[in-house]
Design a protein around this motif. Structure first.
Motif, PDB file in Angstrom:
ATOM      1  N   ASN A  37       0.994  -0.615   0.034  1.00  0.00           N
ATOM      2  CA  ASN A  37       0.131  -0.070   0.093  1.00  0.00           C
ATOM      3  C   ASN A  37       0.834   1.150  -0.126  1.00  0.00           C
ATOM      4  OD1 ASN A  37      -2.298  -1.395  -0.251  1.00  0.00           O
ATOM      5  ND2 ASN A  37      -2.759  -1.047   2.099  1.00  0.00           N
ATOM      6  N   VAL A  38       1.842   0.860   0.446  1.00  0.00           N
ATOM      7  CA  VAL A  38       2.873   2.252   0.621  1.00  0.00           C
ATOM      8  C   VAL A  38       4.062   2.112  -0.283  1.00  0.00           C
ATOM      9  CG1 VAL A  38       2.174   3.023   2.485  1.00  0.00           C
ATOM     10  CG2 VAL A  38       4.636   1.609   2.877  1.00  0.00           C
ATOM     11  N   LYS A  39       4.347   1.233  -1.004  1.00  0.00           N
ATOM     12  CA  LYS A  39       5.747   1.892  -1.663  1.00  0.00           C
ATOM     13  C   LYS A  39       6.014   2.447  -2.398  1.00  0.00           C
ATOM     14  CE  LYS A  39       4.432  -2.625  -5.426  1.00  0.00           C
ATOM     15  NZ  LYS A  39       4.808  -3.537  -5.252  1.00  0.00           N
ATOM     16  N   HIS A  40       4.806   2.880  -2.974  1.00  0.00           N
ATOM     17  CA  HIS A  40       4.826   3.565  -3.702  1.00  0.00           C
ATOM     18  C   HIS A  40       5.053   5.397  -3.898  1.00  0.00           C
ATOM     19  CE1 HIS A  40       1.082   3.621  -2.912  1.00  0.00           C
ATOM     20  NE2 HIS A  40       0.359   4.850  -4.145  1.00  0.00           N
ATOM     21  N   MET A  41       4.628   5.108  -2.398  1.00  0.00           N
ATOM     22  CA  MET A  41       4.925   7.065  -1.334  1.00  0.00           C
ATOM     23  C   MET A  41       5.878   7.518  -1.237  1.00  0.00           C
ATOM     24  SD  MET A  41       1.714   6.531   1.123  1.00  0.00           S
ATOM     25  CE  MET A  41      -0.039   6.136  -0.327  1.00  0.00           C
ATOM     26  N   GLN A  42       6.063   8.141  -1.752  1.00  0.00           N
ATOM     27  CA  GLN A  42       7.365   9.759  -1.241  1.00  0.00           C
ATOM     28  C   GLN A  42       7.597   9.547   0.264  1.00  0.00           C
ATOM     29  OE1 GLN A  42       9.296  10.809  -3.560  1.00  0.00           O
ATOM     30  NE2 GLN A  42      10.626  10.944  -1.625  1.00  0.00           N
ATOM     31  N   TRP A  43       7.119   9.417   1.468  1.00  0.00           N
ATOM     32  CA  TRP A  43       7.235   9.707   2.660  1.00  0.00           C
ATOM     33  C   TRP A  43       7.985   8.198   3.201  1.00  0.00           C
ATOM     34  CZ3 TRP A  43       5.025   5.906   6.230  1.00  0.00           C
ATOM     35  CH2 TRP A  43       4.280   4.820   5.137  1.00  0.00           C
ATOM     36  N   PHE A  44       7.256   7.471   2.428  1.00  0.00           N
ATOM     37  CA  PHE A  44       8.079   5.451   2.368  1.00  0.00           C
ATOM     38  C   PHE A  44       9.133   5.968   1.966  1.00  0.00           C
ATOM     39  CE2 PHE A  44       8.470   1.395   1.218  1.00  0.00           C
ATOM     40  CZ  PHE A  44       8.442   0.803   2.320  1.00  0.00           C
ATOM     41  N   ARG A  45       9.603   6.151   1.122  1.00  0.00           N
ATOM     42  CA  ARG A  45      11.158   6.429   0.672  1.00  0.00           C
ATOM     43  C   ARG A  45      11.805   7.037   1.288  1.00  0.00           C
ATOM     44  NH1 ARG A  45      12.516   5.066  -4.476  1.00  0.00           N
ATOM     45  NH2 ARG A  45      10.185   4.832  -5.305  1.00  0.00           N
ATOM     46  N   ARG A  46      11.396   7.737   1.628  1.00  0.00           N
ATOM     47  CA  ARG A  46      12.251   8.731   2.546  1.00  0.00           C
ATOM     48  C   ARG A  46      12.604   8.140   3.944  1.00  0.00           C
ATOM     49  NH1 ARG A  46      13.230  11.078   7.148  1.00  0.00           N
ATOM     50  NH2 ARG A  46      14.502  13.127   7.462  1.00  0.00           N
ATOM     51  N   ALA A  47      11.493   7.082   4.418  1.00  0.00           N
ATOM     52  CA  ALA A  47      11.602   6.354   6.052  1.00  0.00           C
ATOM     53  C   ALA A  47      12.326   5.614   5.401  1.00  0.00           C
ATOM     54  CB  ALA A  47      10.430   5.500   6.047  1.00  0.00           C
ATOM     55  N   LEU A  48      11.980   5.035   4.106  1.00  0.00           N
ATOM     56  CA  LEU A  48      13.445   3.309   3.891  1.00  0.00           C
ATOM     57  C   LEU A  48      14.682   4.186   3.648  1.00  0.00           C
ATOM     58  CD1 LEU A  48      13.393   0.558   3.245  1.00  0.00           C
ATOM     59  CD2 LEU A  48      13.397   1.353   0.767  1.00  0.00           C
ATOM     60  N   MET A  49      15.013   5.404   3.422  1.00  0.00           N
ATOM     61  CA  MET A  49      16.374   5.812   3.583  1.00  0.00           C
ATOM     62  C   MET A  49      17.314   6.089   4.517  1.00  0.00           C
ATOM     63  SD  MET A  49      15.275   8.266  -0.137  1.00  0.00           S
ATOM     64  CE  MET A  49      17.506   9.424   0.149  1.00  0.00           C
ATOM     65  N   LEU A  50      16.000   6.673   5.388  1.00  0.00           N
ATOM     66  CA  LEU A  50      16.449   7.119   6.699  1.00  0.00           C
ATOM     67  C   LEU A  50      16.631   5.799   7.007  1.00  0.00           C
ATOM     68  CD1 LEU A  50      17.245   8.815   9.572  1.00  0.00           C
ATOM     69  CD2 LEU A  50      14.564   8.696   9.745  1.00  0.00           C
ATOM     70  N   ASP A  51      16.480   4.336   7.786  1.00  0.00           N
ATOM     71  CA  ASP A  51      16.526   3.169   7.937  1.00  0.00           C
ATOM     72  C   ASP A  51      17.480   2.711   7.048  1.00  0.00           C
ATOM     73  OD1 ASP A  51      15.207   1.122   8.949  1.00  0.00           O
ATOM     74  OD2 ASP A  51      15.426   0.173   7.391  1.00  0.00           O
TER      75      ASP A  51
END
Length: 68
Positions: A37-51
């Protein structure tokens, strides 16, 4: 050793999403979401980059440079 750039970090996150790596599911679950549900969302990409910055020392110097 080559210093990782923000572009390298973005590419790493994109590859993780495309490969549906376990870290993607973990990051999604940590915010109460399902990866699909979130893989395409920008906030998720940022959270992944932070991780990635927090779990891989070669990217840690980019943590403070991530967009808010």
């Amino acid at each position: 050793m080559t210093t990782k750039t923000m572009q390298d970090l973005e590419a790493r996150a994109t590859q993780a999403i495309e490969d549906e790596e376990e870290m993607c599911f973990d990051v999604a679950a940590n915010v109460g979401q399902m990866f699909g549900n979130v893989k395409h969302m920008q906030w998720f990409r940022r959270a992944l980059m932070l991780d990635i910055c927090e779990s891989d020392a070669s990217y840690s110097h980019l943590r403070d440079a991530l967009p808010a």
